[in-house]
Design a protein around this motif. Structure first.
Motif, PDB file in Angstrom:
ATOM      1  N   ARG A 191       0.846  -1.189   0.000  1.00 49.91           N
ATOM      2  CA  ARG A 191       0.000   0.000   0.000  1.00 49.91           C
ATOM      3  C   ARG A 191       0.886   1.246   0.000  1.00 49.91           C
ATOM      4  O   ARG A 191       1.630   1.479   0.953  1.00 49.91           O
TER       5      ARG A 191
ATOM      6  N   CYS B 290     -16.231  -6.123  -2.520  1.00 44.76           N
ATOM      7  CA  CYS B 290     -16.443  -6.215  -3.971  1.00 44.76           C
ATOM      8  C   CYS B 290     -17.794  -6.804  -4.327  1.00 44.76           C
ATOM      9  O   CYS B 290     -18.352  -6.513  -5.392  1.00 44.76           O
TER      10      CYS B 290
ATOM     11  N   CYS C  48     -16.463 -11.869  -4.698  1.00 42.43           N
ATOM     12  CA  CYS C  48     -15.488 -12.893  -4.317  1.00 42.43           C
ATOM     13  C   CYS C  48     -16.164 -14.005  -3.500  1.00 42.43           C
ATOM     14  O   CYS C  48     -17.341 -13.916  -3.133  1.00 42.43           O
TER      15      CYS C  48
ATOM     16  N   CYS D  77     -17.559 -12.701  -0.110  1.00 42.04           N
ATOM     17  CA  CYS D  77     -18.787 -11.913  -0.243  1.00 42.04           C
ATOM     18  C   CYS D  77     -19.975 -12.802  -0.594  1.00 42.04           C
ATOM     19  O   CYS D  77     -21.074 -12.634  -0.047  1.00 42.04           O
TER      20      CYS D  77
ATOM     21  N   CYS E 140     -13.606  -9.819   2.635  1.00 38.66           N
ATOM     22  CA  CYS E 140     -13.351  -9.564   1.214  1.00 38.66           C
ATOM     23  C   CYS E 140     -11.909  -9.105   1.003  1.00 38.66           C
ATOM     24  O   CYS E 140     -11.479  -8.101   1.579  1.00 38.66           O
ATOM     25  N   PRO E 141     -11.135  -9.811   0.175  1.00 36.50           N
ATOM     26  CA  PRO E 141      -9.748  -9.402  -0.055  1.00 36.50           C
ATOM     27  C   PRO E 141      -9.617  -8.207  -0.983  1.00 36.50           C
ATOM     28  O   PRO E 141      -8.538  -7.612  -1.085  1.00 36.50           O
ATOM     29  N   ASP E 142     -10.706  -7.856  -1.665  1.00 36.16           N
ATOM     30  CA  ASP E 142     -10.658  -6.758  -2.636  1.00 36.16           C
ATOM     31  C   ASP E 142     -11.459  -5.545  -2.184  1.00 36.16           C
ATOM     32  O   ASP E 142     -11.827  -4.696  -3.009  1.00 36.16           O
TER      33      ASP E 142
ATOM     34  N   ARG F 109     -12.505  -1.988  -1.069  1.00 35.55           N
ATOM     35  CA  ARG F 109     -11.929  -0.709  -1.454  1.00 35.55           C
ATOM     36  C   ARG F 109     -12.120   0.321  -0.346  1.00 35.55           C
ATOM     37  O   ARG F 109     -12.983   0.214   0.500  1.00 35.55           O
TER      38      ARG F 109
ATOM     39  N   ARG G 155      -6.449   1.642   0.948  1.00 35.96           N
ATOM     40  CA  ARG G 155      -6.279   0.873  -0.287  1.00 35.96           C
ATOM     41  C   ARG G 155      -5.485   1.655  -1.329  1.00 35.96           C
ATOM     42  O   ARG G 155      -4.706   1.081  -2.094  1.00 35.96           O
ATOM     43  N   GLU G 156      -5.704   2.977  -1.360  1.00 34.59           N
ATOM     44  CA  GLU G 156      -5.063   3.813  -2.361  1.00 34.59           C
ATOM     45  C   GLU G 156      -4.435   5.028  -1.695  1.00 34.59           C
ATOM     46  O   GLU G 156      -4.896   5.474  -0.636  1.00 34.59           O
TER      47      GLU G 156
END
Length: 370
Positions: free
Chosen positions: A61, A105, A108, A111, A119-121, A123, A127-128
């Motif tokens: 990250r 997400c 996945c 979810c 959830c590994p994704d 947001r 994250r950003e």
């Protein structure tokens, strides 16, 4: 015409002071919402990241980031189709809201199994980098950007912002944790740590009908507050510095059996072995407060086997837990000293002083206001 700008506290990495930076305020896309922050708390996880105990750079990250995830605010703008909260109530600009600080997400395996907290994704938070739009990904800023699909709820009128801020992390986390271990009426509970999570866990255990709630901590003032939150018995580390002695006292207080549920919100791996020693047979150990990647302790696995014990780990929570936590807080507003969890408040411009105060641990929570 240039878009208005907003401030945020840019975190450049452990050991470096945060910088107040300004970025353009984003307009919400369809299904999204822009929230103007009112209160954000410094959570123990924020301190782990700030100290470098949980260095997010190791997870790929990039810095700079915006820390903070325990917060509340007011709807500043709504994207198309975002006119209702997650309970179906009408939503408009100016409404006070509380929300999940991550957006799963929805596709996945986690979810689709209804465990969106895994959830590994997901947001959002961390994250950003904040240098990339929509910029306002953390609590320590003037705004927070809620992506489409983020769970949010209107705040009841009987709750002040300073009380609500802890709902979307600490309170929801322990509500979800107790749901996971299935705390039953009359069961014996030990809570390791009387910070913000520990105080919330004490009240939640009480509300769920625990037979006895025992809280362990090293600060006398926190133990006193834990008693106000419903602890039947407190154990001070200064009075009983030996872990084996503390575990023996727990067994004595529980009729020789041990605790049915032990909750670790102490924030360090060293609490694990002591917590297992406090468990009775068929006991459940709930691990919430440990975010020290790479820091390990030796474990005698046979202690788990002999006890027929179960270890549960809980990270994040489900939308239902957030709704339940908000309802519990509103329903018990006059039954517990919820407003005592946050002891000091700092303006955003003094974000570094706020973290130093939180690091000293004088109060369970330090808050930051724009």
């Amino acid at each position: 015409m240039p878009r208005p700008s907003g401030r945020l506290a840019a975190f450049l990495g452990p050991g470096r002071p945060m910088e107040i930076r300004e970025y353009p305020v984003p307009s919400p896309e369809p299904g999204a919402a822009l929230v103007r922050m009112t209160v954000a708390n410094v959570c123990g996880t924020d301190l782990h990241q700030w100290r470098g105990e949980f260095d997010i750079a190791r997870l790929g990250r990039p810095y700079p980031q915006v820390l903070g995830h325990e917060m509340t605010g007011v709807v500043a703008a709504l994207g198309a189709g975002a006119g209702r909260d997650s309970a179906g109530a009408p939503l408009a600009e100016g409404d006070r809201v509380v929300f999940r600080y991550f957006t799963p997400c929805g596709r996945c395996r986690a979810c689709l199994r209804g465990v969106s907290r895994a959830c590994p994704d997901a947001r959002g938070y961390l994250r950003e980098p904040c240098s990339r739009p929509p910029h306002f990904n953390g609590a320590f800023g003037d705004y927070y950007y809620l992506r489409p699909g983020t769970s949010l709820f209107r705040v009841p009128d009987n709750l002040a912002d300073a009380v609500v801020a802890g709902v979307n992390c600490a309170l929801s986390q322990v509500v979800g944790g107790f749901d996971q271990v299935g705390l039953g009426i009359g069961e014996q509970v030990v809570i390791q740590g009387a910070g913000g999570l520990g105080l919330y866990a004490t009240a939640v255990a009480r509300e769920l009908g625990a037979g006895q709630v025992i809280v362990v901590d090293g600060r006398a003032e926190r133990l006193e507050l834990a008693r106000r939150f419903g602890a039947d018995r407190t154990i001070g580390l200064a009075e009983l510095p030996d872990p084996a002695t503390r575990a023996a006292l727990v067994r004595e207080l529980t009729g020789g059996w041990g605790a049915d549920v032990v909750v670790d919100v102490a924030g360090h791996p060293s609490a694990f072995n002591e917590g297992i020693a406090m468990l009775g047979r068929t006991g459940r150990y709930l691990e919430i407060g440990n975010l020290h990647p790479g820091v390990t302790v030796p474990v005698d696995v046979s202690e788990l086997v002999f006890r027929n014990a179960t270890v549960h780990a809980n990270f994040y929570y489900e939308p239902a837990h957030l709704a339940s936590a908000l309802g519990l807080l509103s329903r018990t507003r006059d039954d517990y000293p919820w407003d005592a969890v946050t002891g000091r408040s700092f303006p955003l411009a003094e974000i570094n002083e706020a973290f130093l105060a939180a690091d000293r641990g004088d109060v369970a929570r330090v808050s930051v206001t724009p």
